[in-house]
Write an enzyme that holds these catalytic residues in place. Structure first.
Site, PDB file in Angstrom:
ATOM      1  CE1 TYR A 159       3.892  -0.003  -3.980  1.00  0.00           C
ATOM      2  CE2 TYR A 159       2.451  -1.867  -3.515  1.00  0.00           C
ATOM      3  CZ  TYR A 159       3.196  -1.123  -4.415  1.00  0.00           C
ATOM      4  OH  TYR A 159       3.253  -1.499  -5.735  1.00  0.00           O
TER       5      TYR A 159
ATOM      6  CB  SER B 138       6.054   0.408   4.866  1.00  0.00           C
ATOM      7  OG  SER B 138       6.310  -0.516   3.842  1.00  0.00           O
ATOM      8  CD  GLN B 139       4.442   4.180  -1.102  1.00  0.00           C
ATOM      9  OE1 GLN B 139       4.513   3.652  -2.209  1.00  0.00           O
ATOM     10  NE2 GLN B 139       3.302   4.652  -0.627  1.00  0.00           N
TER      11      GLN B 139
ATOM     12  CG  ASP C 144       9.730  -5.949   7.569  1.00  0.00           C
ATOM     13  OD1 ASP C 144       9.015  -6.475   6.696  1.00  0.00           O
ATOM     14  OD2 ASP C 144       9.756  -4.729   7.800  1.00  0.00           O
TER      15      ASP C 144
ATOM     16  CG  HIS D 228       6.154  -4.450   6.853  1.00  0.00           C
ATOM     17  ND1 HIS D 228       7.389  -3.863   6.682  1.00  0.00           N
ATOM     18  CD2 HIS D 228       5.270  -3.666   6.175  1.00  0.00           C
ATOM     19  CE1 HIS D 228       7.279  -2.792   5.927  1.00  0.00           C
ATOM     20  NE2 HIS D 228       5.996  -2.648   5.605  1.00  0.00           N
TER      21      HIS D 228
END
Length: 321
Positions: free
Chosen positions: A90, A185-186, A271, A300
């Site tokens: 992101y 992540s994204q 996270d 994260h």
């Protein structure tokens, strides 16, 4: 740091009953069926490097809109290569052409997708979200068009991601039977969505995946983009049902049962951005063979370089070379 979500034992037991839209398959069939089938283009880039050849990529994505990226190829390749297609976290854009060289150095083709409209944080992007927004627009993307599945930002982004996997399969330097999708992540959430929606994928490697189990993530994440939805609903108090219905169409945990390719997940137990329980929700529901590496004391950032080595060993074992 400390646990902000469930324990490891509780995450292994956590199997939410997520709402699956009745028209989920029809929605994505219609969306991807309307995507442009035009070929990708590749322009050589002089990076000054001698062992890796780099190309600037343009793939027609959602609505035929141009989506940019990089393709890295080992300079000494003599036969079609396994290809790692990478989706970004992101806020990140494709960055500079020499930044991500690990996979090409290991003998893989490496195709990196820019993220439409993003690219305001660690790495710049060059792809506008032509639907409304220029490249580099600051967040939040989780509420753009969130009252309608047809207008939602992530409908466009997932379509772009599927088109990049298709483009990889069509490139003459790539073995079409060994296209792998990955991301952090994204990017991890996108890799899960593509594995579910594009049967040509040979493997998926989602790291600390975003876009999973929205009903829980929006309520328990203490940092990061999920908070955009909570802030939106704090203002639009009457739209909760409508918003979560839209999110269900792009929820990687909802889509995950449709995947059949083998997968290697990573999940970080501390996270605060992508709560581990939500990542486990996607892992438990994933339809193909799967493994997971759990990083008990990481936030994260997850496994970072340690996870890359895990991925490399896993792929070499999977492909037998």
């Amino acid at each position: 740091m400390a646990l902000s979500d469930l324990t490891v034992a509780d995450c292994w037991a956590y199997r939410p009953d997520l709402t699956v839209p009745e028209d989920l398959d029809a929605f994505w069939g219609r969306t991807l069926g309307a995507a442009s089938a035009a070929a990708a283009t590749y322009e050589p880039v002089d990076t000054g490097l001698t062992q890796i050849h780099t190309f600037s990529v343009t793939v027609p994505g959602y609505g035929g809109e141009p989506v940019h990226g990089w393709l890295h190829l080992p300079a000494n390749a003599t036969e079609p290569l396994a290809c790692v297609v990478e989706y970004l976290g992101y806020g990140r854009g494709r960055g500079l052409p020499h930044e991500k060289l690990f996979w090409a150095s290991a003998g893989f083709a490496h195709l990196i997708m820019d993220t439409r409209g993003q690219g305001w944080s660690a790495a710049p992007g060059g792809t506008a979200d032509a639907h409304r927004y220029p490249a580099g627009t600051v967040p939040g993307f989780l509420t753009r068009g969130v009252t309608s599945p047809d207008d939602f930002y992530y409908r466009r982004l997932i379509t772009d991601a599927v088109r990049f996997a298709q483009a990889a399969q069509e490139h003459p330097a790539v073995d079409p039977d060994r296209v792998v999708v990955t991301g952090i992540s994204q990017g991890g959430g996108l890799s899960l969505a593509v594995a579910a929606l594009f049967p040509g994928v040979a493997a998926a490697m989602p790291d600390v995946p975003f876009l999973c189990d929205f009903p829980r993530a929006v309520r328990v994440a203490t940092e990061g983009p999920y908070g955009e939805v909570a802030e939106y609903l704090a203002l639009h108090r009457d739209q909760s049902s409508q918003v979560f219905r839209t999110l269900s169409y792009v929820d990687a945990a909802v889509l995950a049962p449709g995947a059949t390719a083998p997968a290697l997940f990573s999940i970080a137990m501390m996270d605060r951005i992508c709560p581990p329980s939500t990542c486990f929700a996607a892992y438990h529901r994933y339809g193909g063979d799967k493994e997971v590496r759990v990083y008990e004391f990481n936030d994260h950032e997850g496994g970072e370089a340690h996870q890359q080595l895990e991925q490399l060993a896993w792929l070499r074992k999977l492909f037998g070379r």
